[in-house]
Design a protein around this motif. Structure first.
Motif: not given
Length: 383
Positions: A90-110
């Motif tokens: 069983t190999p170790a799972a890959p390391a990862y990182g993420f970020m999700s922001v609303v930015g200049r949009a009015r609502v968050m849809e991501d």
């Protein structure tokens, strides 16, 4: 007394008072065994958590600073630890990182969906498959949220159903399972009703606005051998290979010659305006999940990329168009490469590097005045 070792809890017997007269040799031997067990436990925590290596190291360091009267784990608690350590397949799972922001949009849809060790299908030799998905909703958050909640479940079901046959084409088997997953996800999105759920009773009513709700989907299935990307829409996956950017998906834009021909052959049209090319003057992408009103010309069928992994692969970036509208593939890969170089110099933990790279890409996109939601996933492919 009761001692807690990481996430494992076991009952410890109270030692007899006669233990106080143990020889120095016995004390040293017990302490050696304790330290060895803590190091093994830290190793197991890192493997089982996938990307929690830093916390495991902190745990081990703190435990080794305890006084010399600590009691080692009982044999019942140590047994499952030993079994985990011995599971070298069983190999170790890959390391990862993420970020999700609303930015200049009015609502968050991501939406972002990450599931390491999603399943162990026969098609992959019963080895783990890791799932990474980015979904960019339009017209509302309904379909992108639906994808985040259900797509990994459907993907696992379809992969587990595939039965390899002698002489069968491996890529075609993967393609069939992924295609069925996207079809089922699209059918689910087409059943959205006014109650913000799935149509499941006669009292549910379709809302006209939900006919214009949809989402892009870029999904990566990562195995020890392959990087498999399925893309539907204008979110994008880019591989960083030996310092160069290698696109693993092509945006589905109406102005693409092949996409324009397909839409016109289905009886649709592309309208060009100050806001760019749009399908029927409405949608800025030519493929998407959902969009019931445009389903005759807007397909949910994904395009695929199968790539065999090798030592030159350093990272993978998945992001919505909020990033790609203002940053090039090359610049994004360069940002991640610089972060990984710093990791090599400081010998820090890869998960923090991936998270830092994702955050830096988002900050750059915001600084370049991206007008959309911005979601970024960075997967570390080194080792």
């Amino acid at each position: 007394m009761r001692r807690v070792y990481g996430s494992r809890r076991s009952e410890m017997p109270i030692e007899d008072d006669n233990e106080d007269v143990d020889s120095p040799h016995k004390c040293r031997e017990r302490r050696r065994r304790r330290i060895e067990m803590r190091r093994r436990l830290a190793s197991v925590m890192a493997v089982s958590a996938g990307t929690d290596g830093l916390e495991a190291q902190k745990f081990a360091a703190a435990e080794e600073k305890e006084d010399g009267n600590a009691v080692p784990p009982s044999s019942s608690a140590a047994a499952p630890i030993a079994s985990l350590i011995s599971d070298t397949e069983t190999p170790a799972a890959p390391a990862y990182g993420f970020m999700s922001v609303v930015g200049r949009a009015r609502v968050m849809e991501d939406e972002v969906s990450v599931w390491t060790n999603l399943c162990r299908p026969e098609i992959n030799g019963y080895r783990p498959v890791h799932f990474f998905g980015v979904f960019d909703g339009h017209g509302g958050h309904h379909v992108s949220a639906l994808c985040k909640e259900h797509m990994h479940v459907i993907m696992a079901e379809e992969l587990m159903r595939v039965k390899p046959t002698a002489g069968g084409e491996v890529e075609e088997l993967w393609r069939t399972a992924i295609n069925r997953c996207f079809e089922r996800m699209d059918d689910m999105a087409m059943s959205l009703c006014q109650c913000d759920g799935l149509q499941n009773s006669v009292v549910c009513r379709f809302h006209p606005q939900l006919s214009l709700v949809g989402s892009t989907a870029v999904v990566t299935l990562l195995t020890p051998e392959y990087i498999i990307v399925a893309n539907c829409g204008d979110s994008r996956a880019v591989l960083c290979h030996n310092g160069k950017a290698v696109p693993l998906s092509v945006d589905h834009k109406p102005e693409r010659e092949d996409e324009r021909s397909r839409i016109e052959a289905c009886g649709g049209q592309i309208v060009f305006s100050a806001n760019g090319a749009r399908v029927e003057g409405v949608l800025a992408m030519s493929r998407a999940i959902g969009d019931r009103f445009l389903k005759q010309v807007v397909t949910s069928e994904p395009e695929y990329t199968f790539r065999k992994r090798n030592g030159g692969d350093t990272s993978l970036i998945l992001a919505t168009d909020g990033l790609w509208d203002v940053l090039t593939n090359e610049m994004s890969c360069e940002v991640v490469r610089k972060c990984q170089q710093e990791d090599h110099v400081t010998n820090s933990v890869s998960v923090s590097v991936s998270s830092s790279a994702a955050a830096l890409l988002v900050r750059l996109a915001v600084g370049r005045r991206s007008n959309d939601n911005i979601s970024v996933v960075v997967v570390d492919l080194r080792n």
